[in-house]
Write a protein that holds these residues in place. Structure first.
Motif, PDB file in Angstrom:
ATOM      1  N   ALA A   1       0.877  -1.233   0.137  1.00  0.00           N
ATOM      2  CA  ALA A   1      -0.083  -0.035   0.046  1.00  0.00           C
ATOM      3  C   ALA A   1       0.669   1.230  -0.113  1.00  0.00           C
ATOM      4  CB  ALA A   1      -0.847   0.037   1.451  1.00  0.00           C
ATOM      5  N   ALA A   2       1.932   1.297   0.894  1.00  0.00           N
ATOM      6  CA  ALA A   2       2.872   2.529   0.877  1.00  0.00           C
ATOM      7  C   ALA A   2       3.447   2.574  -0.614  1.00  0.00           C
ATOM      8  CB  ALA A   2       3.912   2.190   1.869  1.00  0.00           C
TER       9      ALA A   2
ATOM     10  N   ASN B   1       5.565  -8.681 -11.131  1.00  0.00           N
ATOM     11  CA  ASN B   1       6.189  -9.392 -10.033  1.00  0.00           C
ATOM     12  C   ASN B   1       5.963  -8.448  -8.757  1.00  0.00           C
ATOM     13  OD1 ASN B   1       8.340 -10.015  -8.289  1.00  0.00           O
ATOM     14  ND2 ASN B   1       9.762 -10.139 -10.000  1.00  0.00           N
ATOM     15  N   VAL B   2       5.117  -8.903  -8.017  1.00  0.00           N
ATOM     16  CA  VAL B   2       4.714  -7.957  -6.751  1.00  0.00           C
ATOM     17  C   VAL B   2       5.784  -7.985  -5.968  1.00  0.00           C
ATOM     18  CG1 VAL B   2       3.028  -8.114  -4.862  1.00  0.00           C
ATOM     19  CG2 VAL B   2       2.397  -8.930  -7.179  1.00  0.00           C
ATOM     20  N   ARG B   3       6.761  -8.893  -5.731  1.00  0.00           N
ATOM     21  CA  ARG B   3       7.461  -8.910  -4.537  1.00  0.00           C
ATOM     22  C   ARG B   3       8.569  -7.662  -5.008  1.00  0.00           C
ATOM     23  NH1 ARG B   3      11.677 -13.678  -4.631  1.00  0.00           N
ATOM     24  NH2 ARG B   3      12.470 -12.058  -6.264  1.00  0.00           N
ATOM     25  N   ASP B   4       9.105  -8.055  -6.119  1.00  0.00           N
ATOM     26  CA  ASP B   4      10.321  -7.160  -6.573  1.00  0.00           C
ATOM     27  C   ASP B   4       9.631  -5.698  -6.799  1.00  0.00           C
ATOM     28  OD1 ASP B   4      11.806  -9.281  -6.474  1.00  0.00           O
ATOM     29  OD2 ASP B   4      12.463  -9.208  -8.547  1.00  0.00           O
ATOM     30  N   HIS B   5       8.270  -5.564  -7.276  1.00  0.00           N
ATOM     31  CA  HIS B   5       7.993  -4.033  -7.443  1.00  0.00           C
ATOM     32  C   HIS B   5       8.038  -3.498  -5.920  1.00  0.00           C
ATOM     33  CE1 HIS B   5       4.932  -0.828  -8.094  1.00  0.00           C
ATOM     34  NE2 HIS B   5       5.679  -0.690  -9.047  1.00  0.00           N
ATOM     35  N   VAL B   6       7.507  -4.130  -5.018  1.00  0.00           N
ATOM     36  CA  VAL B   6       7.382  -3.672  -3.558  1.00  0.00           C
ATOM     37  C   VAL B   6       8.842  -3.507  -2.866  1.00  0.00           C
ATOM     38  CG1 VAL B   6       6.205  -3.861  -1.137  1.00  0.00           C
ATOM     39  CG2 VAL B   6       4.988  -4.124  -3.534  1.00  0.00           C
ATOM     40  N   PHE B   7       9.610  -4.459  -3.063  1.00  0.00           N
ATOM     41  CA  PHE B   7      10.958  -4.663  -2.275  1.00  0.00           C
ATOM     42  C   PHE B   7      11.987  -3.788  -2.916  1.00  0.00           C
ATOM     43  CE2 PHE B   7      10.368  -8.873  -0.080  1.00  0.00           C
ATOM     44  CZ  PHE B   7       9.521  -8.380   0.665  1.00  0.00           C
TER      45      PHE B   7
END
Length: 408
Positions: free
Chosen positions: A111-112, A188-194
Protein backbone atom coordinates in the motif's frame (compact mmCIF):
# COMPACT_ATOMS: atom_id res chain seq x y z
CA UNK A 1 12.00 17.99 4.58
CA UNK A 2 9.17 15.82 5.86
CA UNK A 3 9.63 12.04 5.93
CA UNK A 4 6.87 9.44 6.21
CA UNK A 5 7.88 6.23 7.97
CA UNK A 6 5.20 3.59 7.49
CA UNK A 7 4.77 0.20 9.14
CA UNK A 8 2.07 -2.22 10.26
CA UNK A 9 3.22 -4.89 12.67
CA UNK A 10 4.30 -5.55 16.23
CA UNK A 11 6.59 -3.55 18.52
CA UNK A 12 9.57 -5.02 16.71
CA UNK A 13 8.35 -3.24 13.57
CA UNK A 14 7.47 0.05 15.26
CA UNK A 15 10.36 0.73 17.64
CA UNK A 16 13.06 0.90 14.92
CA UNK A 17 10.88 3.41 13.06
CA UNK A 18 10.69 5.50 16.23
CA UNK A 19 14.50 5.37 16.40
CA UNK A 20 14.84 6.45 12.77
CA UNK A 21 12.26 9.20 13.24
CA UNK A 22 14.17 10.57 16.23
CA UNK A 23 17.44 10.44 14.27
CA UNK A 24 15.86 12.30 11.34
CA UNK A 25 14.54 15.01 13.63
CA UNK A 26 17.98 15.35 15.25
CA UNK A 27 19.28 16.17 11.75
CA UNK A 28 16.65 18.88 11.25
CA UNK A 29 14.05 16.98 9.24
CA UNK A 30 10.41 16.38 10.15
CA UNK A 31 9.30 12.77 10.60
CA UNK A 32 5.95 11.13 11.09
CA UNK A 33 5.38 7.43 11.75
CA UNK A 34 2.26 5.76 10.37
CA UNK A 35 1.86 2.79 12.71
CA UNK A 36 -0.83 0.88 14.60
CA UNK A 37 -2.41 3.16 17.23
CA UNK A 38 -2.06 0.69 20.11
CA UNK A 39 -1.49 2.56 23.40
CA UNK A 40 1.98 1.02 23.85
CA UNK A 41 3.08 2.29 20.43
CA UNK A 42 1.62 5.74 21.06
CA UNK A 43 3.60 5.90 24.32
CA UNK A 44 6.75 4.65 22.56
CA UNK A 45 6.54 7.33 19.85
CA UNK A 46 5.80 10.02 22.41
CA UNK A 47 8.96 8.99 24.28
CA UNK A 48 10.88 9.23 21.00
CA UNK A 49 9.37 12.66 20.26
CA UNK A 50 7.96 11.50 16.90
CA UNK A 51 4.30 12.06 15.94
CA UNK A 52 2.03 9.08 15.27
CA UNK A 53 -0.26 8.92 12.25
CA UNK A 54 -2.62 6.01 12.95
CA UNK A 55 -2.73 2.92 10.76
CA UNK A 56 -6.14 1.49 9.97
CA UNK A 57 -6.50 -0.44 13.24
CA UNK A 58 -4.63 -1.33 16.43
CA UNK A 59 -2.55 -4.41 15.75
CA UNK A 60 -2.52 -6.49 18.94
CA UNK A 61 -6.04 -7.88 18.64
CA UNK A 62 -5.79 -7.91 14.84
CA UNK A 63 -2.67 -10.11 15.05
CA UNK A 64 -4.26 -12.51 17.51
CA UNK A 65 -7.32 -12.85 15.27
CA UNK A 66 -5.19 -13.31 12.14
CA UNK A 67 -3.06 -16.05 13.74
CA UNK A 68 -6.22 -17.81 14.95
CA UNK A 69 -7.95 -17.17 11.57
CA UNK A 70 -10.84 -15.26 13.12
CA UNK A 71 -13.08 -14.77 11.17
CA UNK A 72 -12.14 -17.62 8.82
CA UNK A 73 -10.67 -16.36 5.55
CA UNK A 74 -7.75 -17.08 3.27
CA UNK A 75 -4.44 -15.24 3.51
CA UNK A 76 -5.08 -13.48 0.15
CA UNK A 77 -8.48 -12.29 1.43
CA UNK A 78 -7.00 -10.97 4.65
CA UNK A 79 -4.16 -9.33 2.72
CA UNK A 80 -6.63 -7.54 0.45
CA UNK A 81 -8.42 -6.02 3.44
CA UNK A 82 -5.16 -4.77 4.98
CA UNK A 83 -3.86 -3.43 1.67
CA UNK A 84 -6.94 -1.35 0.90
CA UNK A 85 -7.32 -0.04 4.44
CA UNK A 86 -3.65 0.79 4.79
CA UNK A 87 -3.66 2.67 1.50
CA UNK A 88 -6.22 5.05 2.98
CA UNK A 89 -4.34 5.44 6.26
CA UNK A 90 -0.94 5.94 4.63
CA UNK A 91 -2.39 8.38 2.10
CA UNK A 92 -3.64 10.58 4.92
CA UNK A 93 -0.30 10.35 6.73
CA UNK A 94 1.61 11.26 3.54
CA UNK A 95 0.15 14.78 3.27
CA UNK A 96 3.04 17.20 2.87
CA UNK A 97 5.71 14.47 2.88
CA UNK A 98 8.70 14.36 0.56
CA UNK A 99 9.69 10.67 0.80
CA UNK A 100 8.19 7.37 1.97
CA UNK A 101 10.15 4.67 3.80
CA UNK A 102 8.29 1.50 4.69
CA UNK A 103 8.61 -1.86 6.41
CA UNK A 104 6.34 -4.37 8.16
CA UNK A 105 3.67 -6.72 6.83
CA UNK A 106 3.78 -7.06 3.06
CA UNK A 107 0.21 -5.80 2.36
CA UNK A 108 1.04 -2.59 4.22
CA UNK A 109 4.34 -2.08 2.37
CA UNK A 110 2.51 -2.71 -0.92
CA UNK A 111 0.00 0.00 0.00
CA UNK A 112 2.85 2.39 0.83
CA UNK A 113 4.39 1.69 -2.57
CA UNK A 114 1.15 2.76 -4.24
CA UNK A 115 0.91 5.93 -2.13
CA UNK A 116 4.44 6.89 -3.17
CA UNK A 117 3.64 6.28 -6.85
CA UNK A 118 0.42 8.26 -6.77
CA UNK A 119 2.16 11.22 -5.13
CA UNK A 120 5.38 10.94 -7.13
CA UNK A 121 7.51 10.49 -4.02
CA UNK A 122 10.80 8.64 -3.58
CA UNK A 123 10.21 5.25 -1.97
CA UNK A 124 12.49 3.05 0.16
CA UNK A 125 11.70 -0.47 1.33
CA UNK A 126 13.49 -1.71 4.45
CA UNK A 127 13.86 -5.21 5.92
CA UNK A 128 15.00 -5.95 9.46
CA UNK A 129 16.29 -9.40 8.54
CA UNK A 130 18.21 -10.73 5.48
CA UNK A 131 15.78 -13.64 5.26
CA UNK A 132 13.32 -11.55 3.22
CA UNK A 133 15.81 -10.21 0.65
CA UNK A 134 16.76 -12.36 -2.38
CA UNK A 135 20.22 -13.90 -2.13
CA UNK A 136 21.73 -17.19 -3.26
CA UNK A 137 23.34 -17.40 0.19
CA UNK A 138 20.03 -18.15 1.94
CA UNK A 139 16.65 -19.77 1.35
CA UNK A 140 13.56 -17.55 1.20
CA UNK A 141 10.89 -17.62 3.86
CA UNK A 142 8.32 -20.31 3.05
CA UNK A 143 4.79 -18.89 3.14
CA UNK A 144 1.83 -20.96 4.40
CA UNK A 145 0.53 -23.33 1.71
CA UNK A 146 3.63 -22.58 -0.39
CA UNK A 147 6.35 -24.88 0.99
CA UNK A 148 9.69 -25.30 -0.70
CA UNK A 149 9.86 -28.27 -3.09
CA UNK A 150 11.27 -31.34 -1.30
CA UNK A 151 14.92 -31.82 -2.04
CA UNK A 152 15.45 -28.48 -3.79
CA UNK A 153 18.80 -27.04 -2.67
CA UNK A 154 19.41 -24.34 -5.27
CA UNK A 155 18.54 -21.07 -3.54
CA UNK A 156 18.27 -19.24 -6.86
CA UNK A 157 15.53 -21.64 -7.89
CA UNK A 158 13.76 -21.12 -4.57
CA UNK A 159 13.90 -17.33 -4.89
CA UNK A 160 12.45 -17.59 -8.40
CA UNK A 161 9.61 -19.69 -6.99
CA UNK A 162 9.21 -17.11 -4.24
CA UNK A 163 8.04 -14.65 -6.89
CA UNK A 164 5.28 -17.10 -7.86
CA UNK A 165 4.29 -17.65 -4.22
CA UNK A 166 4.00 -13.95 -3.48
CA UNK A 167 2.09 -13.33 -6.69
CA UNK A 168 -0.35 -16.06 -5.66
CA UNK A 169 -0.79 -14.65 -2.15
CA UNK A 170 -0.75 -10.91 -2.80
CA UNK A 171 -0.97 -10.39 -6.57
CA UNK A 172 -4.75 -10.30 -6.82
CA UNK A 173 -5.16 -7.72 -4.06
CA UNK A 174 -2.33 -5.61 -5.44
CA UNK A 175 -3.71 -5.73 -8.96
CA UNK A 176 -7.12 -4.69 -7.71
CA UNK A 177 -5.77 -1.78 -5.68
CA UNK A 178 -3.58 -0.53 -8.52
CA UNK A 179 -6.42 -0.77 -11.02
CA UNK A 180 -8.69 1.24 -8.73
CA UNK A 181 -6.01 3.95 -8.55
CA UNK A 182 -5.31 4.03 -12.28
CA UNK A 183 -1.81 2.61 -11.81
CA UNK A 184 -0.37 0.17 -14.36
CA UNK A 185 -0.27 -3.57 -13.54
CA UNK A 186 2.92 -5.30 -12.43
CA UNK A 187 3.85 -8.93 -13.06
CA UNK A 188 6.22 -9.33 -10.08
CA UNK A 189 4.62 -8.09 -6.87
CA UNK A 190 7.59 -8.91 -4.65
CA UNK A 191 10.26 -7.08 -6.59
CA UNK A 192 8.01 -4.09 -7.31
CA UNK A 193 7.43 -3.57 -3.59
CA UNK A 194 10.88 -4.58 -2.33
CA UNK A 195 12.66 -2.70 -5.17
CA UNK A 196 16.06 -3.55 -6.62
CA UNK A 197 17.88 -1.63 -3.84
CA UNK A 198 16.24 -2.36 -0.49
CA UNK A 199 17.69 -1.31 2.83
CA UNK A 200 18.63 -3.75 5.55
CA UNK A 201 18.32 -2.36 9.09
CA UNK A 202 20.20 -5.05 10.99
CA UNK A 203 23.59 -5.27 12.62
CA UNK A 204 26.40 -6.47 10.34
CA UNK A 205 27.82 -8.72 13.07
CA UNK A 206 24.51 -10.33 13.99
CA UNK A 207 23.28 -10.66 10.41
CA UNK A 208 26.00 -10.04 7.85
CA UNK A 209 24.88 -9.40 4.29
CA UNK A 210 26.91 -11.28 1.69
CA UNK A 211 27.02 -9.55 -1.71
CA UNK A 212 24.89 -11.13 -4.44
CA UNK A 213 23.92 -10.23 -7.98
CA UNK A 214 20.28 -10.90 -7.06
CA UNK A 215 19.96 -7.62 -5.21
CA UNK A 216 21.93 -4.51 -4.26
CA UNK A 217 21.37 -3.99 -0.55
CA UNK A 218 22.15 -1.01 1.68
CA UNK A 219 22.90 -2.30 5.20
CA UNK A 220 22.72 0.54 7.70
CA UNK A 221 22.97 -1.28 11.03
CA UNK A 222 20.04 -1.81 13.39
CA UNK A 223 17.86 1.17 14.28
CA UNK A 224 18.04 1.37 18.06
CA UNK A 225 16.04 3.82 20.14
CA UNK A 226 18.09 4.88 23.20
CA UNK A 227 16.29 4.18 26.47
CA UNK A 228 17.25 6.09 29.60
CA UNK A 229 14.24 5.13 31.72
CA UNK A 230 15.12 3.97 35.24
CA UNK A 231 14.11 0.47 36.25
CA UNK A 232 11.07 0.33 38.55
CA UNK A 233 11.87 0.35 42.26
CA UNK A 234 10.42 -3.11 42.83
CA UNK A 235 12.52 -4.55 40.03
CA UNK A 236 15.66 -2.90 41.38
CA UNK A 237 14.93 -4.40 44.79
CA UNK A 238 14.50 -7.86 43.27
CA UNK A 239 17.72 -7.58 41.25
CA UNK A 240 19.67 -6.54 44.32
CA UNK A 241 18.22 -9.30 46.51
CA UNK A 242 20.19 -12.17 44.97
CA UNK A 243 22.34 -13.39 42.08
CA UNK A 244 21.50 -12.32 38.51
CA UNK A 245 18.19 -13.87 37.42
CA UNK A 246 17.13 -15.26 34.06
CA UNK A 247 14.88 -12.96 32.04
CA UNK A 248 11.99 -14.69 30.25
CA UNK A 249 9.90 -12.78 27.73
CA UNK A 250 8.27 -13.51 24.38
CA UNK A 251 7.44 -9.98 23.29
CA UNK A 252 4.58 -9.66 20.83
CA UNK A 253 4.04 -13.41 20.46
CA UNK A 254 0.59 -14.73 21.50
CA UNK A 255 2.34 -18.15 21.85
CA UNK A 256 -0.38 -20.36 20.35
CA UNK A 257 2.21 -23.13 19.98
CA UNK A 258 3.61 -22.74 23.48
CA UNK A 259 0.59 -22.47 25.76
CA UNK A 260 2.29 -23.16 29.11
CA UNK A 261 5.30 -20.94 28.49
CA UNK A 262 5.46 -19.31 31.91
CA UNK A 263 5.31 -22.57 33.87
CA UNK A 264 7.80 -24.24 31.56
CA UNK A 265 10.29 -21.36 31.60
CA UNK A 266 10.13 -20.85 35.34
CA UNK A 267 10.57 -24.59 35.86
CA UNK A 268 13.58 -24.64 33.54
CA UNK A 269 15.23 -21.72 35.31
CA UNK A 270 14.60 -23.24 38.74
CA UNK A 271 16.11 -26.50 37.50
CA UNK A 272 19.29 -24.49 36.84
CA UNK A 273 19.12 -22.89 40.29
CA UNK A 274 18.22 -19.48 38.88
CA UNK A 275 15.75 -16.77 39.82
CA UNK A 276 13.40 -15.42 37.12
CA UNK A 277 12.17 -12.10 35.77
CA UNK A 278 9.01 -12.83 33.77
CA UNK A 279 7.77 -10.30 31.19
CA UNK A 280 4.02 -10.32 30.61
CA UNK A 281 4.15 -9.52 26.85
CA UNK A 282 1.29 -10.13 24.43
CA UNK A 283 0.93 -13.67 25.76
CA UNK A 284 0.03 -12.20 29.18
CA UNK A 285 2.49 -14.47 30.97
CA UNK A 286 1.90 -14.57 34.72
CA UNK A 287 3.70 -15.92 37.78
CA UNK A 288 2.75 -19.50 38.65
CA UNK A 289 3.08 -19.24 42.45
CA UNK A 290 3.99 -16.78 45.20
CA UNK A 291 7.59 -17.87 45.74
CA UNK A 292 10.03 -14.99 46.11
CA UNK A 293 12.41 -16.21 43.39
CA UNK A 294 10.29 -14.77 40.55
CA UNK A 295 9.27 -11.22 39.63
CA UNK A 296 6.87 -10.13 36.86
CA UNK A 297 7.30 -6.97 34.77
CA UNK A 298 5.56 -5.09 32.00
CA UNK A 299 7.30 -2.65 29.66
CA UNK A 300 10.73 -1.86 31.12
CA UNK A 301 14.09 -0.63 29.88
CA UNK A 302 15.55 -3.80 28.39
CA UNK A 303 18.78 -2.08 27.45
CA UNK A 304 19.56 -1.62 31.13
CA UNK A 305 17.89 -4.76 32.43
CA UNK A 306 19.61 -7.18 30.05
CA UNK A 307 23.02 -6.05 31.27
CA UNK A 308 22.10 -7.29 34.75
CA UNK A 309 20.67 -10.76 34.04
CA UNK A 310 22.27 -14.18 33.75
CA UNK A 311 20.55 -14.95 30.44
CA UNK A 312 17.68 -13.81 28.23
CA UNK A 313 15.11 -16.41 27.17
CA UNK A 314 13.04 -15.03 24.28
CA UNK A 315 11.30 -15.69 20.97
CA UNK A 316 14.02 -14.50 18.63
CA UNK A 317 12.65 -11.19 17.41
CA UNK A 318 15.22 -8.98 15.69
CA UNK A 319 14.93 -6.25 18.32
CA UNK A 320 15.22 -8.51 21.37
CA UNK A 321 18.13 -10.41 19.83
CA UNK A 322 19.98 -7.17 19.11
CA UNK A 323 19.27 -5.68 22.54
CA UNK A 324 20.49 -8.81 24.34
CA UNK A 325 23.58 -8.96 22.14
CA UNK A 326 24.44 -5.30 22.85
CA UNK A 327 24.04 -5.96 26.57
CA UNK A 328 26.38 -8.96 26.49
CA UNK A 329 23.68 -11.26 27.86
CA UNK A 330 23.74 -14.96 26.90
CA UNK A 331 20.58 -15.86 24.99
CA UNK A 332 18.19 -18.78 24.69
CA UNK A 333 15.92 -18.47 21.67
CA UNK A 334 12.66 -20.44 21.40
CA UNK A 335 11.65 -19.41 17.85
CA UNK A 336 7.97 -19.28 16.97
CA UNK A 337 7.40 -17.89 13.46
CA UNK A 338 8.77 -15.94 10.48
CA UNK A 339 12.36 -14.72 10.92
CA UNK A 340 12.77 -16.06 14.46
CA UNK A 341 14.43 -19.36 13.42
CA UNK A 342 16.96 -17.25 11.51
CA UNK A 343 17.86 -15.26 14.62
CA UNK A 344 18.00 -18.45 16.70
CA UNK A 345 20.51 -19.82 14.23
CA UNK A 346 22.61 -16.67 14.36
CA UNK A 347 22.71 -16.70 18.18
CA UNK A 348 23.93 -20.30 18.13
CA UNK A 349 26.41 -19.72 15.30
CA UNK A 350 27.96 -16.73 17.06
CA UNK A 351 28.29 -18.71 20.29
CA UNK A 352 26.41 -16.07 22.31
CA UNK A 353 23.66 -18.48 23.38
CA UNK A 354 21.66 -21.52 22.39
CA UNK A 355 18.67 -22.23 20.17
CA UNK A 356 15.78 -24.43 21.23
CA UNK A 357 14.75 -27.02 18.65
CA UNK A 358 11.27 -25.84 17.65
CA UNK A 359 8.59 -23.55 19.13
CA UNK A 360 7.26 -25.82 21.88
CA UNK A 361 9.50 -26.46 24.88
CA UNK A 362 9.30 -28.69 27.93
CA UNK A 363 10.94 -28.01 31.27
CA UNK A 364 13.58 -30.60 30.38
CA UNK A 365 14.31 -29.35 26.86
CA UNK A 366 14.40 -25.69 27.88
CA UNK A 367 16.54 -26.42 30.94
CA UNK A 368 19.06 -28.18 28.71
CA UNK A 369 19.54 -25.24 26.31
CA UNK A 370 19.49 -22.77 29.21
CA UNK A 371 22.27 -24.77 30.83
CA UNK A 372 24.31 -24.35 27.67
CA UNK A 373 23.72 -20.60 27.61
CA UNK A 374 24.78 -20.29 31.26
CA UNK A 375 28.21 -21.83 30.64
CA UNK A 376 31.05 -19.39 31.47
CA UNK A 377 32.50 -19.57 27.98
CA UNK A 378 29.17 -18.51 26.45
CA UNK A 379 28.98 -15.49 28.76
CA UNK A 380 32.56 -14.59 27.84
CA UNK A 381 31.74 -14.86 24.14
CA UNK A 382 28.56 -12.78 24.59
CA UNK A 383 30.58 -10.07 26.34
CA UNK A 384 33.13 -10.05 23.53
CA UNK A 385 30.47 -9.80 20.79
CA UNK A 386 28.67 -7.00 22.66
CA UNK A 387 31.54 -4.64 21.94
CA UNK A 388 31.14 -5.16 18.19
CA UNK A 389 27.42 -4.33 17.92
CA UNK A 390 26.91 -0.94 16.29
CA UNK A 391 24.68 1.67 17.93
CA UNK A 392 24.65 4.21 15.09
CA UNK A 393 22.39 2.47 12.58
CA UNK A 394 19.51 4.95 12.88
CA UNK A 395 21.83 7.94 12.46
CA UNK A 396 23.50 6.31 9.44
CA UNK A 397 20.12 5.60 7.85
CA UNK A 398 18.81 9.10 8.56
CA UNK A 399 21.84 10.68 6.90
CA UNK A 400 21.59 8.39 3.88
CA UNK A 401 17.88 9.04 3.49
CA UNK A 402 18.24 12.82 3.57
CA UNK A 403 21.22 12.72 1.19
CA UNK A 404 19.37 10.50 -1.29
CA UNK A 405 16.35 12.80 -1.42
CA UNK A 406 18.37 16.01 -1.66
CA UNK A 407 20.51 14.61 -4.45
CA UNK A 408 17.41 13.54 -6.38
Amino acid sequence: MRVLLSTFGSRGDVEPMAALGAALQALGAEAVVCAPPDPEFAALLTRAGVPLAPAFTPVRQWAADAMANRPPMSLPERAAIVMAAQFEAISTAAEGCDVVLTTGLFPSTAAARCVAEIRGLPYIYTAYCPLFVPSEHQRPFAYPAHPHPPGETDNRVLWARDIQSMNALFGGAYAGLRASLGLPPVDNVRDHVFTDRPWLASDPMLSPWEPTDLREVVQTGAWILPDDRPLPTGLETFLNAGPPPVYVGFGSMPLHAFQDAARTAIGAARAQGRRVILAHGWADLALIDDRDDCFAVGDVNQQTLFSRVAAVVHHGGAGTTTTAARAGAPQVVVPQIADQPYWAGRVAALGVGAAHDGPTATVESLSAVLGTALEPEVRARAAAVAGTIRADGARVAASLLLESVRSG
